[in-house]
Design a protein around this motif. Structure first.
Motif, PDB file in Angstrom:
ATOM      1  N   ALA A 182       1.028  -0.856   0.023  1.00  0.00           N
ATOM      2  CA  ALA A 182       0.301  -0.023  -0.077  1.00  0.00           C
ATOM      3  C   ALA A 182       1.086   0.896   0.179  1.00  0.00           C
ATOM      4  O   ALA A 182       0.440   2.557  -0.803  1.00  0.00           O
ATOM      5  CB  ALA A 182      -1.265  -0.148   1.626  1.00  0.00           C
ATOM      6  N   LYS A 183       2.064   1.032   0.586  1.00  0.00           N
ATOM      7  CA  LYS A 183       3.165   2.609   0.934  1.00  0.00           C
ATOM      8  C   LYS A 183       2.872   2.773  -0.635  1.00  0.00           C
ATOM      9  O   LYS A 183       3.196   3.853  -0.611  1.00  0.00           O
ATOM     10  CB  LYS A 183       4.387   1.929   1.418  1.00  0.00           C
ATOM     11  N   LYS A 184       4.196   1.377  -1.322  1.00  0.00           N
ATOM     12  CA  LYS A 184       4.662   1.715  -2.570  1.00  0.00           C
ATOM     13  C   LYS A 184       3.070   2.428  -3.559  1.00  0.00           C
ATOM     14  O   LYS A 184       3.530   3.533  -4.467  1.00  0.00           O
ATOM     15  CB  LYS A 184       5.251   0.807  -3.521  1.00  0.00           C
ATOM     16  N   ILE A 185       2.109   1.738  -3.149  1.00  0.00           N
ATOM     17  CA  ILE A 185       1.543   1.876  -4.362  1.00  0.00           C
ATOM     18  C   ILE A 185       0.841   3.319  -4.629  1.00  0.00           C
ATOM     19  O   ILE A 185       0.531   4.444  -5.290  1.00  0.00           O
ATOM     20  CB  ILE A 185      -0.684   1.275  -4.756  1.00  0.00           C
ATOM     21  N   SER A 186       0.375   4.061  -3.144  1.00  0.00           N
ATOM     22  CA  SER A 186       0.080   5.300  -2.741  1.00  0.00           C
ATOM     23  C   SER A 186       1.848   6.481  -3.009  1.00  0.00           C
ATOM     24  O   SER A 186       1.187   7.546  -2.653  1.00  0.00           O
ATOM     25  CB  SER A 186      -0.480   5.632  -1.055  1.00  0.00           C
ATOM     26  N   GLY A 187       2.166   5.647  -3.002  1.00  0.00           N
ATOM     27  CA  GLY A 187       3.895   6.454  -3.377  1.00  0.00           C
ATOM     28  C   GLY A 187       4.382   6.076  -4.304  1.00  0.00           C
ATOM     29  O   GLY A 187       3.569   7.344  -5.673  1.00  0.00           O
TER      30      GLY A 187
END
Length: 283
Positions: free
Chosen positions: A15-20
């Motif tokens: 989720a961190k990579k998707i939102s980043g």
């Protein structure tokens, strides 16, 4: 489907990579596509820049910037302005920054449209234009006409007699809508779906006046119906609290048949309707 055919070594992004990084890459790609799309239209027909003040989902003050051309509207940037002094100089700086971001260059933009209800802008449009023209002398400024119409309707409901009449009608509306049995009966009796006052758009108050005018007979019929009488009997058996609820309903009935209340609601709509028609043409 993609995951089914992916190699066993494939790992889904967090989720961190998707939102980043993923979101940043997608946004960059879309902006490049929009730049290509808008360059030709901007050169042929020009661009209008928009500044609009408001609140975000967290009720924090923000200013949103847009660019509009014949291909459509595109979001440029959102400024978090909580605690910021948004005076005319601030708006001029942001407008210049926005216009310089136009596809094909600042010279493709000749006009700025600004939220008419914003402090630092309303009544200061000549000063705002002069500040912008120091750097971009060809740019003109106008206030948003849709906002102007909303402010006009807002001024009508600053008159105590009209705001009091609308409040009486509004509370009756809300009472009818808050009970499933009464709202069903109201709609069956010919009432229109209730348009309630918007917190941010005074036009909503005018539209509720129209709903009250059309729905008056249906609301009165609901408060004379067998289902209403059954509700009254039920509430009266519940003691003091039930009788208080009946008193509130009877007060709404009194307001609904008050000729003076309806005279004021009709007047409110008569002076608001032309502005709303113009706003709809603008939309």
């Amino acid at each position: 489907k993609l995951r089914k055919h992916a190699p066993e070594s494939y790992k889904e992004p967090t989720a961190k990579k998707i939102s980043g990084t993923v979101l940043t890459a997608v946004e960059t790609e879309l902006r490049l596509e929009l730049d290509e799309r808008d360059k030709a239209a901007a050169a042929a027909t020009g661009v209008t820049a928009n500044l609009d003040a408001g609140e975000d989902v967290n009720k924090m003050d923000v200013v949103t910037t847009f660019l509009v051309n014949t291909e459509g509207e595109r979001f440029q940037r959102l400024f978090d302005t909580e605690g910021v002094t948004r005076d005319t100089v601030w708006y001029a700086e942001k407008a210049v920054e926005l216009i310089k971001s136009c596809p094909g260059g600042a010279t493709n933009c000749a006009h700025l449209c600004v939220d008419a209800g914003t402090p630092g802008v309303r009544g200061q449009e000549e000063k705002l234009q002069a500040l912008i023209q120091v750097e971009l002398p060809w740019v003109t400024v106008t206030l948003c006409q849709m906002h102007q119409g909303n402010l006009y309707c807002g001024d009508i409901f600053k008159i105590p007699e009209y705001s009091d009449a609308l409040k009486k009608g509004h509370t009756a509306h809300m009472w009818i809508k808050s009970h499933h049995w009464s709202y069903r009966h109201y709609l069956k009796a010919g009432g229109r779906a209730i348009q309630t006052v918007s917190d941010t758009r005074a036009v909503g108050a005018a539209l509720e006046c129209a709903s009250l005018i059309v729905g008056k007979d249906a609301m009165v019929a609901t408060l004379h119906s067998d289902v209403y009488n059954a509700w009254v009997a039920k509430m009266q058996r519940q003691g003091e609290k039930g009788r208080a609820a009946v008193d509130i309903a009877e007060a709404h009935h009194t307001n609904l048949i008050d000729s003076e209340v309806h005279k004021l609601i009709n007047e409110s709509w008569l002076v608001s309707e032309p502005t709303i028609k113009l706003a709809r043409v603008g939309d």
